[in-house]
Design an enzyme around this catalytic site. Structure first.
Site, short mmCIF file in Angstrom:
data_model
loop_
_atom_site.label_atom_id
_atom_site.label_comp_id
_atom_site.label_asym_id
_atom_site.label_seq_id
_atom_site.Cartn_x
_atom_site.Cartn_y
_atom_site.Cartn_z
N TRP A 14 0.83 -1.21 0.00
CA TRP A 14 0.00 0.00 0.00
C TRP A 14 0.86 1.26 0.00
CZ3 TRP A 14 -4.36 -0.69 4.18
CH2 TRP A 14 -5.12 -1.84 3.86
S1 SF4 Z 1 3.31 -1.43 6.23
FE1 SF4 Z 1 5.02 -1.41 4.77
S2 SF4 Z 1 4.85 -3.32 3.57
FE2 SF4 Z 1 2.90 -3.00 4.63
S3 SF4 Z 1 1.67 -1.94 3.11
FE3 SF4 Z 1 2.60 -0.35 4.41
S4 SF4 Z 1 4.49 0.20 3.31
FE4 SF4 Z 1 3.79 -1.75 2.43
#
Ligand code: SF4
Ligand code: SF4
Length: 151
Positions: free
Chosen positions: A43
Site C-alpha cells: 500500500w
Molecule cells: S506497512 Fe510497509 S509493507 Fe505494509 S503496506 Fe505499508 S508500506 Fe507496504
C-alpha cells in the site's frame, strides 16, 4: 514505492509485521529477518518504515520516477518525532523533506481490543465502529436541512 529490508540492520523483532495493514511484511523462517513478500501489492503506507526501531526498512523508487543512479532514503528519528526523506535523482538533484511521525504520543491511542464489542443492531447504522465516542464528540456533524423555500 514499495519497501524492502536491509538484512544486516534487521533484528527480526517483528514490529513491521505487526503493523503492516496488508500482511505484506513477513519474517523469513530461515534467516529470521523481515521481507516484503508482495511489493506489487504494498500500500506504500510506510507504517513499517516508521515503526522499525532499527531503520532497517527503506523504500525502492519506481523505475519511471528515479531510474539509474537514483536513491530514496528514509530515516526515522524517534527523539525528534519525525521521518526524513532524501530523494536523489539521477541528474544529481537532491530533494529532502521531513514529516512528523505522529501527532499524539506513542501508545496513547486505545487499541480496538480495548473497546466493548458493538451491539449487533449497530450493523444497521451508518456509523463506523465506536463512532462517535471514539472520535471524542457527542455526535457527528451533519449538513443543515434546508427549508424547501430556500432551495
Ligand atoms: S506497512 Fe510497509 S509493507 Fe505494509 S503496506 Fe505499508 S508500506 Fe507496504
Ligand atoms: S521492524 Fe525492523 S528490525 Fe523489526 S523485523 Fe521489521 S525490519 Fe526487522
Amino acid at each position: 514505492m514499495p519497501t524492502f529490508t536491509y538484512m544486516t540492520r534487521c533484528d527480526g523483532c517483528g514490529e513491521c509485521v505487526d503493523i503492516c495493514p496488508s500482511d505484506i511484511m513477513h519474517i523469513d523462517p530461515v534467516y529470521r529477518r523481515s521481507y516484503n513478500v508482495e511489493p506489487n501489492f504494498c500500500w506504500e503506507c510506510y507504517s513499517c518504515v516508521k515503526a522499525c526501531p532499527q531503520h532497517a526498512i527503506d523504500v525502492r523508487g519506481f523505475a519511471d520516477f528515479a531510474p539509474l543512479g537514483h536513491s530514496v532514503r528514509v530515516l526515522r528519528e524517534e527523539k525528534m518525532g519525525t521521518i526524513s526523506w532524501k530523494i536523489r535523482y539521477r541528474d544529481g538533484r537532491v530533494k529532502e523533506f521531513t514529516f512528523p511521525i505522529r501527532t499524539t504520543p506513542w501508545g496513547s491511542i486505545k487499541p480496538p481490543s480495548d473497546y466493548a464489542a458493538p451491539d449487533a443492531n449497530a450493523l444497521g447504522s451508518q456509523m463506523l465502529a465506536h463512532e462517535p465516542t471514539a472520535l471524542g464528540v457527542e455526535m457527528l456533524p451533519t449538513l443543515p436541512v434546508l427549508d424547501k423555500k430556500e432551495v
